[in-house]
Scaffold this motif. Structure first.
Motif, PDB file in Angstrom:
ATOM      1  N   TYR A  58      44.316  66.513  30.301  1.00 13.91           N
ATOM      2  CA  TYR A  58      45.325  67.352  29.645  1.00 13.91           C
ATOM      3  C   TYR A  58      45.840  66.732  28.350  1.00 13.91           C
ATOM      4  CZ  TYR A  58      45.280  70.607  33.506  1.00 13.91           C
ATOM      5  OH  TYR A  58      44.880  71.554  34.423  1.00 13.91           O
ATOM      6  N   LEU A  59      45.801  65.410  28.266  1.00  8.90           N
ATOM      7  CA  LEU A  59      46.172  64.754  27.012  1.00  8.90           C
ATOM      8  C   LEU A  59      45.199  65.177  25.906  1.00  8.90           C
ATOM      9  CD1 LEU A  59      48.013  62.670  25.563  1.00  8.90           C
ATOM     10  CD2 LEU A  59      46.323  60.924  26.207  1.00  8.90           C
ATOM     11  N   LYS A  60      43.911  65.209  26.232  1.00  8.43           N
ATOM     12  CA  LYS A  60      42.900  65.629  25.262  1.00  8.43           C
ATOM     13  C   LYS A  60      43.029  67.108  24.920  1.00  8.43           C
ATOM     14  CE  LYS A  60      39.524  62.112  26.632  1.00  8.43           C
ATOM     15  NZ  LYS A  60      38.223  61.848  27.310  1.00  8.43           N
ATOM     16  N   LYS A  61      43.626  67.883  25.839  1.00 12.21           N
ATOM     17  CA  LYS A  61      43.836  69.305  25.595  1.00 12.21           C
ATOM     18  C   LYS A  61      45.094  69.569  24.760  1.00 12.21           C
ATOM     19  CE  LYS A  61      40.452  71.291  27.974  1.00 12.21           C
ATOM     20  NZ  LYS A  61      39.491  72.251  27.377  1.00 12.21           N
ATOM     21  N   GLY A  62      45.792  68.486  24.410  1.00  9.24           N
ATOM     22  CA  GLY A  62      46.944  68.623  23.535  1.00  9.24           C
ATOM     23  C   GLY A  62      48.286  68.794  24.217  1.00  9.24           C
ATOM     24  N   TYR A  63      48.334  68.559  25.524  1.00  9.18           N
ATOM     25  CA  TYR A  63      49.624  68.643  26.219  1.00  9.18           C
ATOM     26  C   TYR A  63      50.425  67.382  25.905  1.00  9.18           C
ATOM     27  CZ  TYR A  63      48.081  72.858  28.453  1.00  9.18           C
ATOM     28  OH  TYR A  63      47.656  74.153  28.653  1.00  9.18           O
ATOM     29  N   GLN A  64      51.634  67.600  25.384  1.00  6.75           N
ATOM     30  CA  GLN A  64      52.413  66.491  24.812  1.00  6.75           C
ATOM     31  C   GLN A  64      53.423  65.884  25.774  1.00  6.75           C
ATOM     32  OE1 GLN A  64      53.150  69.689  21.972  1.00  6.75           O
ATOM     33  NE2 GLN A  64      53.233  68.139  20.373  1.00  6.75           N
ATOM     34  N   GLN A  65      53.824  66.645  26.770  1.00  6.49           N
ATOM     35  CA  GLN A  65      54.849  66.165  27.692  1.00  6.49           C
ATOM     36  C   GLN A  65      54.467  66.531  29.120  1.00  6.49           C
ATOM     37  OE1 GLN A  65      58.846  67.475  26.771  1.00  6.49           O
ATOM     38  NE2 GLN A  65      59.638  66.878  28.775  1.00  6.49           N
ATOM     39  N   VAL A  66      54.837  65.671  30.067  1.00  4.89           N
ATOM     40  CA  VAL A  66      54.535  65.918  31.475  1.00  4.89           C
ATOM     41  C   VAL A  66      55.817  65.860  32.299  1.00  4.89           C
ATOM     42  CG1 VAL A  66      53.398  65.003  33.546  1.00  4.89           C
ATOM     43  CG2 VAL A  66      52.153  65.089  31.395  1.00  4.89           C
ATOM     44  N   VAL A  67      55.940  66.816  33.212  1.00  6.65           N
ATOM     45  CA  VAL A  67      57.007  66.789  34.210  1.00  6.65           C
ATOM     46  C   VAL A  67      56.335  66.603  35.574  1.00  6.65           C
ATOM     47  CG1 VAL A  67      58.927  68.013  35.278  1.00  6.65           C
ATOM     48  CG2 VAL A  67      58.456  68.323  32.838  1.00  6.65           C
TER      49      VAL A  67
ATOM     50  N   ILE B  18      62.350  71.282  29.982  1.00  5.85           N
ATOM     51  CA  ILE B  18      61.196  71.283  29.102  1.00  5.85           C
ATOM     52  C   ILE B  18      61.527  71.717  27.676  1.00  5.85           C
ATOM     53  CG2 ILE B  18      59.571  71.649  30.983  1.00  5.85           C
ATOM     54  CD1 ILE B  18      59.517  74.569  30.353  1.00  5.85           C
ATOM     55  N   ASP B  19      60.768  71.212  26.763  1.00  5.18           N
ATOM     56  CA  ASP B  19      60.900  71.537  25.339  1.00  5.18           C
ATOM     57  C   ASP B  19      59.975  72.716  25.037  1.00  5.18           C
ATOM     58  OD1 ASP B  19      60.799  71.702  22.584  1.00  5.18           O
ATOM     59  OD2 ASP B  19      60.811  69.537  22.279  1.00  5.18           O
ATOM     60  N   LYS B  20      60.575  73.846  24.677  1.00  2.00           N
ATOM     61  CA  LYS B  20      59.778  75.059  24.478  1.00  2.00           C
ATOM     62  C   LYS B  20      58.885  74.988  23.251  1.00  2.00           C
ATOM     63  CE  LYS B  20      62.971  78.060  26.979  1.00  2.00           C
ATOM     64  NZ  LYS B  20      63.796  79.290  26.948  1.00  2.00           N
ATOM     65  N   ASN B  21      59.061  73.959  22.461  1.00  2.00           N
ATOM     66  CA  ASN B  21      58.234  73.816  21.266  1.00  2.00           C
ATOM     67  C   ASN B  21      56.980  72.973  21.517  1.00  2.00           C
ATOM     68  OD1 ASN B  21      60.005  75.301  19.546  1.00  2.00           O
ATOM     69  ND2 ASN B  21      61.381  73.515  19.540  1.00  2.00           N
ATOM     70  N   LYS B  22      56.855  72.440  22.733  1.00  2.00           N
ATOM     71  CA  LYS B  22      55.726  71.578  23.053  1.00  2.00           C
ATOM     72  C   LYS B  22      54.825  72.196  24.119  1.00  2.00           C
ATOM     73  CE  LYS B  22      58.002  67.115  22.115  1.00  2.00           C
ATOM     74  NZ  LYS B  22      58.383  65.816  22.734  1.00  2.00           N
ATOM     75  N   LYS B  23      53.601  71.709  24.151  1.00  2.00           N
ATOM     76  CA  LYS B  23      52.711  72.064  25.255  1.00  2.00           C
ATOM     77  C   LYS B  23      53.077  71.155  26.431  1.00  2.00           C
ATOM     78  CE  LYS B  23      48.383  73.128  24.691  1.00  2.00           C
ATOM     79  NZ  LYS B  23      46.934  73.082  24.367  1.00  2.00           N
TER      80      LYS B  23
END
Length: 325
Positions: free
Chosen positions: A178-187, A236-241
């Motif tokens: 998911y990091l490679k897919k551009g997801y910037q934050q994880v919960v 969550i930050d709505k501006n991030k993936k």
């Protein structure tokens, strides 16, 4: 003619077959090498004609074996636990053993109470998916010397063989994907991590990839669906993936509806540890970690049979069944 109201005894079978009680006993216990084929056939015919049913309790006294394996799972409501039991059973029955299922219901004290009851019965072995994290705590409730094997979780101070998943490696593989897919934050959504080895390994792996990952701990017994979703929306930050990584199937199921909420960022994705296909019916786009609990159970079944055959002492040895993502 046999009186059908009378309980047929092993002595009745021996008299009718013209052999000793010891010979019938050997037949019942599969020791056919100690009699002729003709004698064995005759005993079987008499048993069928008389409708003799062996007394299990008496056989256990003679053989000192019940041919039963106690299996304690964390919670039978979990698909993982039920598949684990099926895997153990599929192997155990090939050698004439019957697995007996006990449920700890996600309660550490109930687990110990169940183990104490098992110890009072004539089980030949114990396989446990433990809630308590210290083997010494469990050992206090087992006075009989029987083969013991743990599955799914590692214990402190354990001397027992163990079957587990590669929790750290697979959680890191999923995180990197998911990091490679551009997801910037994880919960991370999990039950209390505490000293539970599986949760520790998974959280550590995710945070090795996402050092700023947010961890949300929940009580699985509570009706937390809407409450948890509201809490996550606030975090969550709505501006991030954003990636929501749930560490248990029931949590994945409760969070599956999160992706349909209109107020949630459409870039949000859910993943986690889950096994049942029903989740893909809810959302076919999900990609999940699958541990194959049936295979883990089958592996545990093979190992516990080896211990029963060899009658060797429990030796701490870990067998890893690789998960898939």
């Amino acid at each position: 003619m046999t009186n059908k109201n009378k309980t047929v005894s092993i002595n009745d079978v021996a008299l009718a077959a013209g052999v000793s009680i010891a010979t019938v006993s050997r037949f019942l216990n599969g020791q056919l090498n100690r009699m002729s084929a003709r004698t064995a056939s005759k005993i079987q015919t008499i048993i069928d004609e008389m409708g003799y049913v062996p007394n299990a309790a008496a056989r256990q006294l003679m053989t000192k074996s019940s041919k039963m394996i106690a299996v304690v799972v964390a919670n039978i409501d979990d698909y993982f636990s039920s598949e684990l039991f099926k895997g153990i059973g599929a192997i155990a029955i090939t050698e004439g053993y019957t697995p007996v299922l006990f449920d700890a219901n996600d309660d550490k004290q109930q687990e110990l109470d169940v183990i104490e009851k098992i110890d009072q019965q004539n089980f030949d072995a114990l396989v446990i998916q433990p809630l308590n994290t210290d083997a010494q705590v469990i050992q206090k409730h087992i006075k009989r010397k029987i083969p013991i094997l743990t599955v799914d979780r590692s214990l402190d101070h354990s001397v027992w063989p163990n079957v587990i998943s590669d929790n750290y490696d697979i959680a890191k593989t999923a995180s990197n994907y998911y990091l490679k897919k551009g997801y910037q934050q994880v919960v991370i959504v999990t039950e209390p991590v505490g000293t539970v080895s599986t949760r520790q390994a998974r959280v550590t792996a995710i945070k090795d990839v996402y050092p700023d990952a947010i961890t949300v701990e929940v009580d699985i017994k509570e009706k937390i669906g809407d409450k948890l979703i509201t809490s996550l929306i606030d975090k969550i930050d709505k501006n991030k993936k954003i990636l929501v990584f749930a560490l248990k199937e029931r949590l994945v199921l409760r969070l599956a509806s999160l992706l349909t909420k209109p107020e949630v960022n459409k870039k949000l994705m859910l993943t986690g540890f889950a096994e049942s296909d029903i989740i893909f019916d809810i959302n076919s786009e999900l990609r999940l970690v699958r541990q194959n609990p049936f295979k883990m159970g089958a592996t545990a079944g093979e190992l516990i049979l080896d211990l029963l055959k060899s009658k060797s002492e429990n030796i701490m040895e870990t067998t890893i069944v690789k998960a898939e993502f």
